[in-house]
Design a protein around this motif. Structure first.
Motif, PDB file in Angstrom:
ATOM      1  N   ARG A 198      -2.576   1.003  -2.181  1.00 48.78           N
ATOM      2  CA  ARG A 198      -2.129   1.282  -3.525  1.00 48.78           C
ATOM      3  C   ARG A 198      -2.049   3.082  -3.230  1.00 48.78           C
ATOM      4  O   ARG A 198      -0.894   3.587  -4.152  1.00 48.78           O
ATOM      5  CB  ARG A 198      -3.229   1.169  -4.578  1.00 48.78           C
ATOM      6  CG  ARG A 198      -3.391  -0.238  -4.962  1.00 48.78           C
ATOM      7  CD  ARG A 198      -4.035  -0.352  -6.358  1.00 48.78           C
ATOM      8  NE  ARG A 198      -5.356   0.463  -6.357  1.00 48.78           N
ATOM      9  CZ  ARG A 198      -6.415  -0.003  -5.984  1.00 48.78           C
ATOM     10  NH1 ARG A 198      -6.817  -1.351  -5.566  1.00 48.78           N
ATOM     11  NH2 ARG A 198      -7.670   0.832  -6.348  1.00 48.78           N
ATOM     12  N   ARG A 199      -2.731   3.661  -2.904  1.00 45.55           N
ATOM     13  CA  ARG A 199      -2.416   5.135  -2.511  1.00 45.55           C
ATOM     14  C   ARG A 199      -1.332   5.590  -1.976  1.00 45.55           C
ATOM     15  O   ARG A 199      -0.632   6.465  -1.927  1.00 45.55           O
ATOM     16  CB  ARG A 199      -3.700   6.094  -2.217  1.00 45.55           C
ATOM     17  CG  ARG A 199      -5.021   5.979  -3.155  1.00 45.55           C
ATOM     18  CD  ARG A 199      -5.893   6.648  -2.739  1.00 45.55           C
ATOM     19  NE  ARG A 199      -7.293   6.722  -3.634  1.00 45.55           N
ATOM     20  CZ  ARG A 199      -8.282   7.212  -3.510  1.00 45.55           C
ATOM     21  NH1 ARG A 199      -8.542   7.887  -2.449  1.00 45.55           N
ATOM     22  NH2 ARG A 199      -9.129   7.021  -4.485  1.00 45.55           N
ATOM     23  N   ALA A 200      -1.239   4.874  -1.006  1.00 47.62           N
ATOM     24  CA  ALA A 200       0.387   5.030  -0.046  1.00 47.62           C
ATOM     25  C   ALA A 200       1.309   4.827  -0.845  1.00 47.62           C
ATOM     26  O   ALA A 200       2.336   5.222  -0.804  1.00 47.62           O
ATOM     27  CB  ALA A 200       0.345   3.915   1.236  1.00 47.62           C
ATOM     28  N   ARG A 201       1.315   3.644  -1.727  1.00 51.55           N
ATOM     29  CA  ARG A 201       2.423   3.200  -2.502  1.00 51.55           C
ATOM     30  C   ARG A 201       2.617   4.541  -3.624  1.00 51.55           C
ATOM     31  O   ARG A 201       3.854   4.769  -3.901  1.00 51.55           O
ATOM     32  CB  ARG A 201       2.354   2.120  -3.337  1.00 51.55           C
ATOM     33  CG  ARG A 201       2.317   0.732  -2.343  1.00 51.55           C
ATOM     34  CD  ARG A 201       2.454  -0.425  -3.269  1.00 51.55           C
ATOM     35  NE  ARG A 201       2.081  -1.441  -2.617  1.00 51.55           N
ATOM     36  CZ  ARG A 201       1.037  -1.933  -2.342  1.00 51.55           C
ATOM     37  NH1 ARG A 201      -0.093  -1.707  -2.912  1.00 51.55           N
ATOM     38  NH2 ARG A 201       0.717  -3.304  -1.602  1.00 51.55           N
ATOM     39  N   GLU A 202       1.519   4.988  -4.100  1.00 54.39           N
ATOM     40  CA  GLU A 202       1.686   6.284  -4.979  1.00 54.39           C
ATOM     41  C   GLU A 202       2.438   7.389  -4.295  1.00 54.39           C
ATOM     42  O   GLU A 202       2.901   8.043  -5.004  1.00 54.39           O
ATOM     43  CB  GLU A 202       0.261   6.533  -5.525  1.00 54.39           C
ATOM     44  CG  GLU A 202       0.169   7.472  -6.712  1.00 54.39           C
ATOM     45  CD  GLU A 202      -1.193   7.722  -7.044  1.00 54.39           C
ATOM     46  OE1 GLU A 202      -1.320   8.577  -7.809  1.00 54.39           O
ATOM     47  OE2 GLU A 202      -2.239   7.069  -6.469  1.00 54.39           O
ATOM     48  N   ASP A 203       1.818   7.618  -2.837  1.00 54.34           N
ATOM     49  CA  ASP A 203       2.314   8.606  -2.265  1.00 54.34           C
ATOM     50  C   ASP A 203       3.889   8.668  -2.325  1.00 54.34           C
ATOM     51  O   ASP A 203       4.725   9.581  -2.344  1.00 54.34           O
ATOM     52  CB  ASP A 203       1.671   8.750  -0.976  1.00 54.34           C
ATOM     53  CG  ASP A 203       0.072   9.373  -1.002  1.00 54.34           C
ATOM     54  OD1 ASP A 203      -0.107   9.784  -2.210  1.00 54.34           O
ATOM     55  OD2 ASP A 203      -0.474   9.134  -0.053  1.00 54.34           O
ATOM     56  N   ALA A 204       4.268   7.417  -1.873  1.00 50.89           N
ATOM     57  CA  ALA A 204       5.995   7.104  -1.597  1.00 50.89           C
ATOM     58  C   ALA A 204       6.508   7.418  -3.044  1.00 50.89           C
ATOM     59  O   ALA A 204       7.619   8.209  -2.981  1.00 50.89           O
ATOM     60  CB  ALA A 204       6.086   5.697  -1.095  1.00 50.89           C
TER      61      ALA A 204
ATOM     62  N   GLU B 130       7.346  15.247  -5.620  1.00 52.60           N
ATOM     63  CA  GLU B 130       5.970  15.858  -5.292  1.00 52.60           C
ATOM     64  C   GLU B 130       6.053  16.829  -3.842  1.00 52.60           C
ATOM     65  O   GLU B 130       6.553  16.180  -2.806  1.00 52.60           O
ATOM     66  CB  GLU B 130       4.817  14.858  -5.282  1.00 52.60           C
ATOM     67  CG  GLU B 130       3.492  15.677  -5.151  1.00 52.60           C
ATOM     68  CD  GLU B 130       2.553  14.619  -5.075  1.00 52.60           C
ATOM     69  OE1 GLU B 130       1.110  14.587  -5.412  1.00 52.60           O
ATOM     70  OE2 GLU B 130       2.772  13.315  -4.489  1.00 52.60           O
ATOM     71  N   THR B 131       5.559  17.999  -4.097  1.00 51.38           N
ATOM     72  CA  THR B 131       5.602  19.025  -2.964  1.00 51.38           C
ATOM     73  C   THR B 131       4.337  18.736  -1.833  1.00 51.38           C
ATOM     74  O   THR B 131       3.370  17.814  -2.312  1.00 51.38           O
ATOM     75  CB  THR B 131       5.468  20.199  -3.163  1.00 51.38           C
ATOM     76  OG1 THR B 131       4.220  20.575  -3.820  1.00 51.38           O
ATOM     77  CG2 THR B 131       6.657  20.789  -4.044  1.00 51.38           C
ATOM     78  N   PRO B 132       4.251  18.905  -0.540  1.00 50.98           N
ATOM     79  CA  PRO B 132       3.269  18.585   0.078  1.00 50.98           C
ATOM     80  C   PRO B 132       1.935  19.360  -0.226  1.00 50.98           C
ATOM     81  O   PRO B 132       0.917  18.637  -0.046  1.00 50.98           O
ATOM     82  CB  PRO B 132       3.679  19.269   1.692  1.00 50.98           C
ATOM     83  CG  PRO B 132       5.145  19.150   1.640  1.00 50.98           C
ATOM     84  CD  PRO B 132       5.534  19.371   0.261  1.00 50.98           C
ATOM     85  N   GLU B 133       1.908  20.468  -0.981  1.00 46.62           N
ATOM     86  CA  GLU B 133       0.952  21.328  -1.435  1.00 46.62           C
ATOM     87  C   GLU B 133       0.227  20.446  -2.622  1.00 46.62           C
ATOM     88  O   GLU B 133      -1.085  20.347  -2.643  1.00 46.62           O
ATOM     89  CB  GLU B 133       1.279  22.619  -1.801  1.00 46.62           C
ATOM     90  CG  GLU B 133       1.462  23.583  -0.824  1.00 46.62           C
ATOM     91  CD  GLU B 133       2.977  23.364  -0.263  1.00 46.62           C
ATOM     92  OE1 GLU B 133       3.741  22.598  -0.985  1.00 46.62           O
ATOM     93  OE2 GLU B 133       3.420  23.953   0.721  1.00 46.62           O
ATOM     94  N   GLN B 134       1.088  19.954  -3.482  1.00 48.07           N
ATOM     95  CA  GLN B 134       0.609  19.079  -4.690  1.00 48.07           C
ATOM     96  C   GLN B 134      -0.094  17.828  -3.926  1.00 48.07           C
ATOM     97  O   GLN B 134      -1.117  17.349  -4.548  1.00 48.07           O
ATOM     98  CB  GLN B 134       1.670  18.844  -5.443  1.00 48.07           C
ATOM     99  CG  GLN B 134       2.243  19.767  -6.241  1.00 48.07           C
ATOM    100  CD  GLN B 134       3.445  19.611  -7.091  1.00 48.07           C
ATOM    101  OE1 GLN B 134       3.986  18.833  -6.983  1.00 48.07           O
ATOM    102  NE2 GLN B 134       3.844  20.633  -7.853  1.00 48.07           N
TER     103      GLN B 134
END
Length: 339
Positions: free
Chosen positions: A190-196, A203-207
């Motif tokens: 779920r978190r990987a889908r959210e990252d995508a 979304e930036t890498p820092e965020q």
């Protein structure tokens, strides 16, 4: 040449007239009269003569055995080609199930799985490269695919037997661990889908790093809360001996808090107010103590460690002092040889 005139009488004139025959009722008495076959007038005339089925001859029909053989010939050919292959495949799976060890089976399945995954990934890479995918995008896609990969499981006879044996032989602890692992994998997917999705939204890498840090902290708090609740559940399901031990521990900690309240003079201050003031102070202290112990989810007997115990004793001083005054045990504390 002169044409003679037509005769005045027909040629049958003067011949006797035939008498009419009575109507024969042959259809009622003797049955139909089948006329005799007419013989051909010429020697080379074609005449159809009925021939019974099954009688030999160039114009005869095929027999039932020949028709059945012609019908089942393709079926027999297909079965002769497919049945040996199916029997060989089933025999190979049964042989693997009976003779192959668990380590050999795992190694072979892992090799087959990795080969298939590598081929599928190469095909996808070729398609995405043709669509204009960059190296960074390919690396990110590979990372997401690795996280979302649910693993592999055989879908044949051996896999079904393995799964059934694992479900039958697993203990409640193993089942709990398996469910926890599946829950953790589902959370990662779920978190990987959210990252995508967030990366596609800008979304930036820092965020993303900040959000991942917050998620890790939330996971730690959730794990601590779950472990604490599991310990409380196990304590509630324990036998009477554990309950007696917890009650003794509660009494000891409360007595230590009461001694601390008497040493600080809190008991002497509220003693003139009487039992009702003691009960009021005990209720106030109990509310504060319950709030500090995660609203009562953490029992007094479950606290471990020197520092948590000291904090617990100090937080329970109002409760112990109020109970001491309400029960009239101030003189008992004054008679202790500690003072």
């Amino acid at each position: 040449m002169t044409i003679p005139p037509p005769p005045t009488e027909p040629p049958t004139a003067g011949m006797p007239t035939p008498e009419p025959e009575p109507v024969a009722e042959w259809w009622r008495k003797d049955g139909p009269r089948i006329p005799a076959p007419v013989q051909p007038s010429a020697p080379d005339a074609i005449v159809h003569i009925p021939v019974p089925v099954g009688v030999g001859g160039p114009a005869s029909m095929a027999s039932m055995e020949e028709t059945a053989a012609a019908f089942w010939a393709p079926v027999g050919r297909i079965l002769s080609e497919q049945v040996p292959a199916m029997a060989a495949q089933i025999g190979q799976q049964v042989t693997q199930l009976m003779n192959e060890t668990e380590a050999q089976r795992s190694a072979r399945e892992q090799v087959e799985y990795e080969a298939r995954i590598a081929a599928e990934r190469a095909e996808r890479d070729a398609l995405f490269a043709a669509a204009g995918e960059s190296a960074a995008q390919r690396a990110e896609r590979h990372r997401v695919e690795d996280v979302l990969n649910p693993g592999h499981r055989r879908d044949d006879l051996v896999g079904m037997v393995d799964l059934l044996a694992a479900r039958i032989s697993e203990t409640p602890e193993e089942r709990t661990a398996r469910l926890e692992t599946e829950r953790e994998l589902d959370k990662r997917r779920r978190r990987a889908r959210e990252d995508a999705e967030r990366a596609a939204a800008g979304e930036t890498p820092e965020q993303r790093t900040r959000r991942h840090r917050q998620q890790q902290l939330a996971d730690k708090r959730e794990a601590a809360t779950r472990a604490r609740r599991e310990r409380r559940r196990a304590a509630r399901e324990a036998g009477p001996s554990d309950r007696v031990r917890r009650f003794r521990r509660w009494c000891v900690l409360t007595a230590i808090s009461a001694v601390g309240g008497y040493s600080t003079g809190l008991v002497q201050v509220i003693t003139p107010g009487g039992p009702y003031v003691g009960l009021l102070l005990a209720a106030f202290g109990w509310g504060l103590d319950t709030h500090l112990r995660d609203r009562g989810r953490l029992r007094v007997s479950e606290v471990r460690g020197a520092r948590p115990l000291v904090l617990l004793v100090l937080a329970r001083i109002p409760v112990a002092a109020g109970l001491t005054v309400a029960l009239g045990l101030g003189n008992v504390l004054a008679a202790l040889p500690l003072y």
